[in-house]
Motif scaffolding. Structure first.
Motif, PDB file in Angstrom:
ATOM      1  N   GLN A 137      -4.973  12.772 -58.313  1.00  0.00           N
ATOM      2  CA  GLN A 137      -5.383  13.752 -57.788  1.00  0.00           C
ATOM      3  C   GLN A 137      -6.965  14.103 -57.702  1.00  0.00           C
ATOM      4  O   GLN A 137      -7.497  14.754 -56.755  1.00  0.00           O
ATOM      5  CB  GLN A 137      -4.597  15.171 -58.273  1.00  0.00           C
ATOM      6  CG  GLN A 137      -4.616  16.075 -57.093  1.00  0.00           C
ATOM      7  CD  GLN A 137      -3.530  17.153 -57.433  1.00  0.00           C
ATOM      8  OE1 GLN A 137      -3.907  18.055 -57.453  1.00  0.00           O
ATOM      9  NE2 GLN A 137      -2.342  16.834 -58.037  1.00  0.00           N
ATOM     10  N   ASP A 138      -7.670  13.740 -58.835  1.00  0.00           N
ATOM     11  CA  ASP A 138      -8.935  14.086 -58.835  1.00  0.00           C
ATOM     12  C   ASP A 138      -9.835  13.237 -57.933  1.00  0.00           C
ATOM     13  O   ASP A 138     -11.232  13.352 -57.498  1.00  0.00           O
ATOM     14  CB  ASP A 138      -9.496  14.078 -60.235  1.00  0.00           C
ATOM     15  CG  ASP A 138      -9.042  12.503 -60.914  1.00  0.00           C
ATOM     16  OD1 ASP A 138      -8.386  11.966 -60.512  1.00  0.00           O
ATOM     17  OD2 ASP A 138      -9.965  12.312 -62.142  1.00  0.00           O
ATOM     18  N   SER A 139      -9.251  12.113 -57.225  1.00  0.00           N
ATOM     19  CA  SER A 139     -10.124  11.305 -56.615  1.00  0.00           C
ATOM     20  C   SER A 139      -9.206  10.880 -55.270  1.00  0.00           C
ATOM     21  O   SER A 139      -9.927  10.948 -54.104  1.00  0.00           O
ATOM     22  CB  SER A 139     -10.548   9.851 -57.217  1.00  0.00           C
ATOM     23  OG  SER A 139      -9.339   9.257 -57.642  1.00  0.00           O
ATOM     24  N   PHE A 140      -8.030  10.575 -55.232  1.00  0.00           N
ATOM     25  CA  PHE A 140      -7.344  10.308 -54.076  1.00  0.00           C
ATOM     26  C   PHE A 140      -6.278  11.140 -53.693  1.00  0.00           C
ATOM     27  O   PHE A 140      -5.548  11.611 -54.606  1.00  0.00           O
ATOM     28  CB  PHE A 140      -6.617   8.870 -54.461  1.00  0.00           C
ATOM     29  CG  PHE A 140      -5.815   8.591 -53.238  1.00  0.00           C
ATOM     30  CD1 PHE A 140      -6.185   7.754 -52.332  1.00  0.00           C
ATOM     31  CD2 PHE A 140      -4.168   8.946 -53.173  1.00  0.00           C
ATOM     32  CE1 PHE A 140      -5.387   7.195 -51.321  1.00  0.00           C
ATOM     33  CE2 PHE A 140      -3.565   8.639 -52.125  1.00  0.00           C
ATOM     34  CZ  PHE A 140      -4.144   7.677 -50.926  1.00  0.00           C
ATOM     35  N   ASN A 141      -6.401  11.891 -52.411  1.00  0.00           N
ATOM     36  CA  ASN A 141      -5.628  13.024 -51.852  1.00  0.00           C
ATOM     37  C   ASN A 141      -5.370  12.890 -50.650  1.00  0.00           C
ATOM     38  O   ASN A 141      -6.533  13.052 -49.609  1.00  0.00           O
ATOM     39  CB  ASN A 141      -6.362  14.248 -52.283  1.00  0.00           C
ATOM     40  CG  ASN A 141      -5.489  15.544 -52.178  1.00  0.00           C
ATOM     41  OD1 ASN A 141      -4.595  15.445 -51.281  1.00  0.00           O
ATOM     42  ND2 ASN A 141      -5.756  16.575 -52.882  1.00  0.00           N
ATOM     43  N   HIS A 146     -21.335  10.086 -46.677  1.00  0.00           N
ATOM     44  CA  HIS A 146     -20.624   9.179 -45.960  1.00  0.00           C
ATOM     45  C   HIS A 146     -19.087   9.604 -46.202  1.00  0.00           C
ATOM     46  O   HIS A 146     -18.859  10.813 -46.653  1.00  0.00           O
ATOM     47  CB  HIS A 146     -20.771   7.825 -46.952  1.00  0.00           C
ATOM     48  CG  HIS A 146     -20.448   7.948 -48.248  1.00  0.00           C
ATOM     49  ND1 HIS A 146     -19.033   8.062 -48.669  1.00  0.00           N
ATOM     50  CD2 HIS A 146     -21.029   8.158 -49.517  1.00  0.00           C
ATOM     51  CE1 HIS A 146     -19.003   8.340 -50.211  1.00  0.00           C
ATOM     52  NE2 HIS A 146     -20.420   8.325 -50.287  1.00  0.00           N
ATOM     53  N   HIS A 147     -18.227   8.985 -45.633  1.00  0.00           N
ATOM     54  CA  HIS A 147     -16.968   9.208 -45.346  1.00  0.00           C
ATOM     55  C   HIS A 147     -15.796   9.394 -46.471  1.00  0.00           C
ATOM     56  O   HIS A 147     -14.633   9.741 -46.302  1.00  0.00           O
ATOM     57  CB  HIS A 147     -16.278   8.588 -43.981  1.00  0.00           C
ATOM     58  CG  HIS A 147     -15.857   7.247 -44.559  1.00  0.00           C
ATOM     59  ND1 HIS A 147     -16.709   6.206 -45.110  1.00  0.00           N
ATOM     60  CD2 HIS A 147     -14.462   6.592 -44.428  1.00  0.00           C
ATOM     61  CE1 HIS A 147     -15.870   5.154 -45.411  1.00  0.00           C
ATOM     62  NE2 HIS A 147     -14.695   5.381 -45.004  1.00  0.00           N
ATOM     63  N   ILE A 148     -16.154   9.021 -47.679  1.00  0.00           N
ATOM     64  CA  ILE A 148     -15.271   9.082 -49.101  1.00  0.00           C
ATOM     65  C   ILE A 148     -15.607  10.420 -49.647  1.00  0.00           C
ATOM     66  O   ILE A 148     -16.649  10.546 -50.197  1.00  0.00           O
ATOM     67  CB  ILE A 148     -15.364   7.916 -49.840  1.00  0.00           C
ATOM     68  CG1 ILE A 148     -15.080   6.582 -49.008  1.00  0.00           C
ATOM     69  CG2 ILE A 148     -14.298   7.932 -50.847  1.00  0.00           C
ATOM     70  CD1 ILE A 148     -15.071   5.338 -49.882  1.00  0.00           C
ATOM     71  N   LEU A 149     -14.622  11.407 -49.307  1.00  0.00           N
ATOM     72  CA  LEU A 149     -14.935  12.712 -49.605  1.00  0.00           C
ATOM     73  C   LEU A 149     -14.185  12.894 -51.148  1.00  0.00           C
ATOM     74  O   LEU A 149     -13.154  12.713 -51.371  1.00  0.00           O
ATOM     75  CB  LEU A 149     -14.336  13.779 -48.699  1.00  0.00           C
ATOM     76  CG  LEU A 149     -14.952  13.666 -47.402  1.00  0.00           C
ATOM     77  CD1 LEU A 149     -14.459  14.344 -46.327  1.00  0.00           C
ATOM     78  CD2 LEU A 149     -16.523  14.003 -47.451  1.00  0.00           C
ATOM     79  N   ASP A 150     -15.101  13.660 -52.172  1.00  0.00           N
ATOM     80  CA  ASP A 150     -14.464  14.249 -53.398  1.00  0.00           C
ATOM     81  C   ASP A 150     -13.617  15.347 -53.230  1.00  0.00           C
ATOM     82  O   ASP A 150     -14.091  16.475 -52.831  1.00  0.00           O
ATOM     83  CB  ASP A 150     -15.543  14.477 -54.366  1.00  0.00           C
ATOM     84  CG  ASP A 150     -15.241  14.762 -55.818  1.00  0.00           C
ATOM     85  OD1 ASP A 150     -14.284  14.986 -56.000  1.00  0.00           O
ATOM     86  OD2 ASP A 150     -16.110  14.477 -56.645  1.00  0.00           O
ATOM     87  N   PRO A 151     -12.380  15.047 -53.470  1.00  0.00           N
ATOM     88  CA  PRO A 151     -11.295  16.286 -53.498  1.00  0.00           C
ATOM     89  C   PRO A 151     -11.364  17.308 -54.373  1.00  0.00           C
ATOM     90  O   PRO A 151     -10.792  18.511 -54.192  1.00  0.00           O
ATOM     91  CB  PRO A 151      -9.957  15.749 -53.756  1.00  0.00           C
ATOM     92  CG  PRO A 151      -9.932  14.108 -54.065  1.00  0.00           C
ATOM     93  CD  PRO A 151     -11.603  14.027 -53.851  1.00  0.00           C
ATOM     94  N   GLN A 152     -12.378  17.010 -55.370  1.00  0.00           N
ATOM     95  CA  GLN A 152     -12.612  18.279 -56.436  1.00  0.00           C
ATOM     96  C   GLN A 152     -13.890  19.116 -55.770  1.00  0.00           C
ATOM     97  O   GLN A 152     -13.668  20.237 -55.846  1.00  0.00           O
ATOM     98  CB  GLN A 152     -12.900  17.607 -57.473  1.00  0.00           C
ATOM     99  CG  GLN A 152     -12.032  16.610 -58.283  1.00  0.00           C
ATOM    100  CD  GLN A 152     -11.325  17.172 -59.298  1.00  0.00           C
ATOM    101  OE1 GLN A 152     -10.421  18.001 -59.018  1.00  0.00           O
ATOM    102  NE2 GLN A 152     -11.445  16.708 -60.568  1.00  0.00           N
TER     103      GLN A 152
END
Ligand code: ADP
Ligand code: MG
Length: 320
Positions: A88-92, A238-244
């Protein structure tokens, strides 16, 4: 030694915002059509940008009612949410509200207001999704929630195409969904059946390889920051967003490639490893059997996991 086959049949389709390429070693036009139709259907089901897609319907009904999907799609969404719980802290995959806010790679991109980011972060909890395994329904229980399967869908498609073609008796091939590559069987063009797969050079245009991996059939998935990004006030987003945090992840990585048999898993792990960075990322990958990774840092350094030093898999640095 058996004579090597000398023909390959490459079909390309412009789809999903990229060029999809299917390589077979027999002339099977009917099967190529079937793959094309399958991918077209799946775009209609899972596209995040098409208002008519099943995914868009699920998102429109957030906070309102459950939406029924087909059994295969239900199982896929279930796995995507399980991966979200695990990492959950990285992939969501509930990252949709943030992706829509930033619009990175879709024009009109902006650095959103802090308050808008905070609101989006409240709408990304996998506990707020209700899956009904008997009715095959998906219910995002809070208004404003949005599923976005962009990080994982191509891996799922690659696995399904491979399964379908194998079931139809195609013993080897390559499906490449714009840099997300799945291979199966023995390569009929090499004496030892191994595949030679070029890993994208993040500093060069698409198709330029940084190095070549020689390997038995498996999947290759790359997550990188050089494909979709924008600059504002001297900073790159860029397009990889941090879900935290709600912001693009910042570290010294340019790109991570994951190699393993299952392309859907490779997708999850490429995003997760990107967040962890070369050190923690490598530790994670070393613990997973049958998975290898290639990390490229912004100073040009390339790091490989230990499986790539084995007898069956080799890495060859290209002469630049
Ligand atoms: P690409 O093949 O387009 O580079 P990736 O597989 O790296 O894509 O996934 C990026 C896409 O996944 C984004 O465009 C967005 O839709 C979604 N996404 C962004 N950040 C995350 C995240 N932390 N977890 C899951 N999905 C994400
Ligand atoms: Mg991915």
């Amino acid at each position: 030694m058996a004579a090597l086959a000398h023909k390959k049949y490459v079909s390309q389709f412009a789809m999903m915002g990229t060029v999809i390429s299917l390589t077979l070693f027999d002339n099977k036009p009917a099967l190529v059509e079937r793959v094309y139709d399958y991918l077209q259907t799946m775009t209609n089901v899972l596209s995040a940008n098409d208002e008519q897609s099943t995914l868009a319907k699920i998102n429109r009904q957030a906070g309102v009612r459950p939406v029924a999907v087909d059994a295969e799609t239900f199982a896929f969404i279930q796995r995507a949410l399980a991966a979200t719980r695990q990492y959950q802290d990285s992939f969501n995959v509930l990252i949709g509200p943030l992706v829509k806010l930033w619009k990175i790679g879709f024009g009109g991109q902006t650095v959103p207001a802090k308050s808008a980011i905070a609101t989006s972060l409240q709408r990304m909890n996998p506990d707020d999704v209700v899956l009904d395994a008997t009715q095959h329904t998906v219910f995002l229980t809070k208004r404003g929630m949005q599923l976005d399967l962009g990080a994982i869908a191509k891996g799922y498609f690659a696995d399904r195409v491979k399964d379908q073609l194998q079931a139809a008796g195609v013993t080897s091939g390559i499906i490449d969904l714009g840099g997300n590559v799945q291979t199966w069987g023995a390569n009929p063009l090499t004496a030892d059946g191994r595949w030679h797969i070029g890993i994208q050079d993040p500093d060069e245009s698409r198709g330029e390889a940084l190095l070549t991996v020689v390997t038995p059939a498996q999947s290759f998935v790359t997550s990188g920051v050089r494909e979709r990004y924008f600059r504002r006030n001297g900073r790159t987003y860029h397009h990889i967003l941090d879900p935290q945090t709600g912001y693009p992840v910042r570290n010294d990585l340019l790109q991570v490639t994951i190699m393993t048999e299952n392309s859907e898993l490779a997708e999850v792990l490429s995003t997760v490893s990107f967040f962890k960075g070369p050190q923690a990322g490598q530790t994670l990958i070393e613990q997973l059997p049958g998975v290898d990774a290639i990390f490229v840092r912004d100073n040009g350094a390339v790091e490989l996991t230990s499986g790539l030093a084995s007898q069956t898999k080799g890495v060859y640095q290209n002469v630049r």
